[in-house]
Design an enzyme around this catalytic site. Structure first.
Site, PDB file in Angstrom:
ATOM      1  N   LYS A  23       0.823  -1.214   0.000  1.00 37.47           N
ATOM      2  CA  LYS A  23       0.000   0.000   0.000  1.00 37.47           C
ATOM      3  C   LYS A  23       0.853   1.258   0.000  1.00 37.47           C
ATOM      4  CE  LYS A  23      -4.479  -1.362   1.807  1.00 37.47           C
ATOM      5  NZ  LYS A  23      -5.541  -1.066   2.779  1.00 37.47           N
ATOM      6  N   LYS A  80      -4.927  -9.814  -6.936  1.00 38.90           N
ATOM      7  CA  LYS A  80      -6.133 -10.008  -6.135  1.00 38.90           C
ATOM      8  C   LYS A  80      -7.267  -9.102  -6.627  1.00 38.90           C
ATOM      9  CE  LYS A  80      -6.536  -7.872  -1.899  1.00 38.90           C
ATOM     10  NZ  LYS A  80      -6.664  -7.630  -0.453  1.00 38.90           N
ATOM     11  N   LYS A 122     -11.309  -3.783  -4.248  1.00 36.62           N
ATOM     12  CA  LYS A 122     -12.168  -2.612  -4.440  1.00 36.62           C
ATOM     13  C   LYS A 122     -11.346  -1.396  -4.838  1.00 36.62           C
ATOM     14  CE  LYS A 122     -12.672  -2.964   0.526  1.00 36.62           C
ATOM     15  NZ  LYS A 122     -13.617  -3.396   1.508  1.00 36.62           N
TER      16      LYS A 122
END
Ligand code: AMP
Ligand code: TRP
Length: 348
Positions: A124, A207, A210
């Site tokens: 991230k 993956k 969202k």
């Protein structure tokens, strides 16, 4: 990491805790990897506590109005998927202050070296690691607090959360060792089923998420039947027909993903699906998968939309859940303060 505790684990009553971030709409990955399994656990009759982790969501910027909306939408998804607020505790994290309080204590237990190894943080933060929030780095320690504030023993999650659960175990072990107590259980990850890692429809090595910029890469729980069918028809695949054994899917990540999704939706194993569709072209398999996905997801989407008409009712359910969660977590965190040596003086 910490050495295992020497004293035997006290026996802890089985209790399930899991959480989902309200940081965007939920996807098929959340449904198969998490929600669907949360409902199965509830139906096994174990005590189940489920949480919209709004405090985790703000580790990256969230627009306040959207955060509220997404928290309600997530709660609606839990309810629509079959979570019964009479049997499970359903609430949003920030309403129970025990999470933040225990999170701080765990910030003082967890080691910088442990946290630096967290791959989700590295993914991230990327090249931007100097400019992400301190909260994003501390996130897994708050996650440990979510779980251990209830002395939860089992945590159903998707495969991506495995490392965070190992950290939760290390924090519990180090706390128990440091203070010479047998206070926290060492949790068991519950990562099972055909779809613990649902992959992107555009790239079978990534993956489904969202936060992927491409909406075509995922199925959202708010997509209508047409959109779901279109996305599956357009999903990336290879030109080969389906093989007659799982082995044949080894180097075919996109094909394997679609087979896994089919299996999880149908409640079959991937082996069964391969047996039924051996030799089938995607021209046959994709429409079958689209029909199945619509049949399973459409009722959930419709029920979510119905629930979202009455946000006050959703808030009421979250409030009641928070009161029940608080009743469990408060005494546990008060005991932690005692163990750590904090004075808790009577208020006069
Ligand atoms: P998040 O949306 O990151 O808060 O994740 C909530 C839950 O959904 C966690 O248990 C995740 O492991 C699970 N999850 C998220 N994305 C996927 C995916 N693509 N496949 C399987 N499980 C997932
Ligand atoms: N970190 C989890 C995720 O991103 C969400 C989460 C927060 C969670 N606290 C939790 C999951 C406690 C299980 C238990 O998916």
């Amino acid at each position: 990491m910490a050495e295992p505790v020497q004293t035997p684990q006290a026996s802890f009553a089985p209790r399930i805790f899991s959480g989902i971030q309200p940081s965007g709409g939920l996807t098929l990955g959340n449904y198969l990897g998490a929600l669907k399994r949360f409902v199965e656990k509830q139906d096994e009759g174990i005590e189940t506590i489920y949480c919209m982790v709004d405090m985790h969501a703000i580790t990256v910027w969230q627009d306040p109005a959207k955060l509220r909306q997404q928290t309600r939408e997530g709660a609606a998804a839990f309810l629509a998927a079959g979570i019964d607020p009479a049997r499970s505790i359903l609430f949003n994290q920030s309403q129970v202050s025990a999470h933040a309080e225990l999170g701080w204590i765990f910030n003082c237990i967890a080691r910088m070296g442990w946290m630096s190894r967290m791959t989700q943080f590295k993914d991230k933060a990327g090249k931007n690691s100097e400019n992400v929030s301190l909260g994003l780095f501390a996130y897994p320690s708050l996650m440990a607090a979510d779980i251990l504030a209830y002395k939860a023993t089992h945590v159903p999650v998707g495969e991506d959360q495995k490392q965070h659960l190992e950290l939760t175990r290390d924090i519990a072990i180090k706390f128990n060792n440091d203070y010479g107590v047998n206070f926290f259980p060492v949790v068991e990850p519950v990562i099972e089923g055909a779809a613990t890692r649902v992959m992107s429809l555009r790239d079978g090595t990534k993956k489904m998420s969202k936060s992927d910029p491409s909406d075509q890469s995922r199925i959202n729980l708010t997509d209508d039947a047409d959109t779901i069918a279109k996305k599956i028809r357009k999903a990336k695949t290879d030109p080969e027909p389906l093989p007659d054994s799982l082995d044949g899917l080894k180097d075919r990540p996109e094909a394997r993903n679609l087979v896994n999704i089919y299996a999880a939706l149908a409640g079959h194993t991937a082996e069964q699906v391969i047996r039924d569709y051996a030799g089938a072209q995607f021209g046959t398999f994709k429409p079958a998968l689209a029909d199945l996905a619509v049949a399973k997801l459409e009722p959930i989407t419709l029920e979510m939309n119905r629930l979202m008409q009455d946000p006050a009712e959703i808030d009421r359910i979250l409030g009641q859940g928070a009161a029940r969660a608080e009743a469990i977590a408060r005494p546990i965190v008060d005991q932690v303060y005692d163990i750590v040596g904090m004075i808790r003086a009577p208020r006069t």
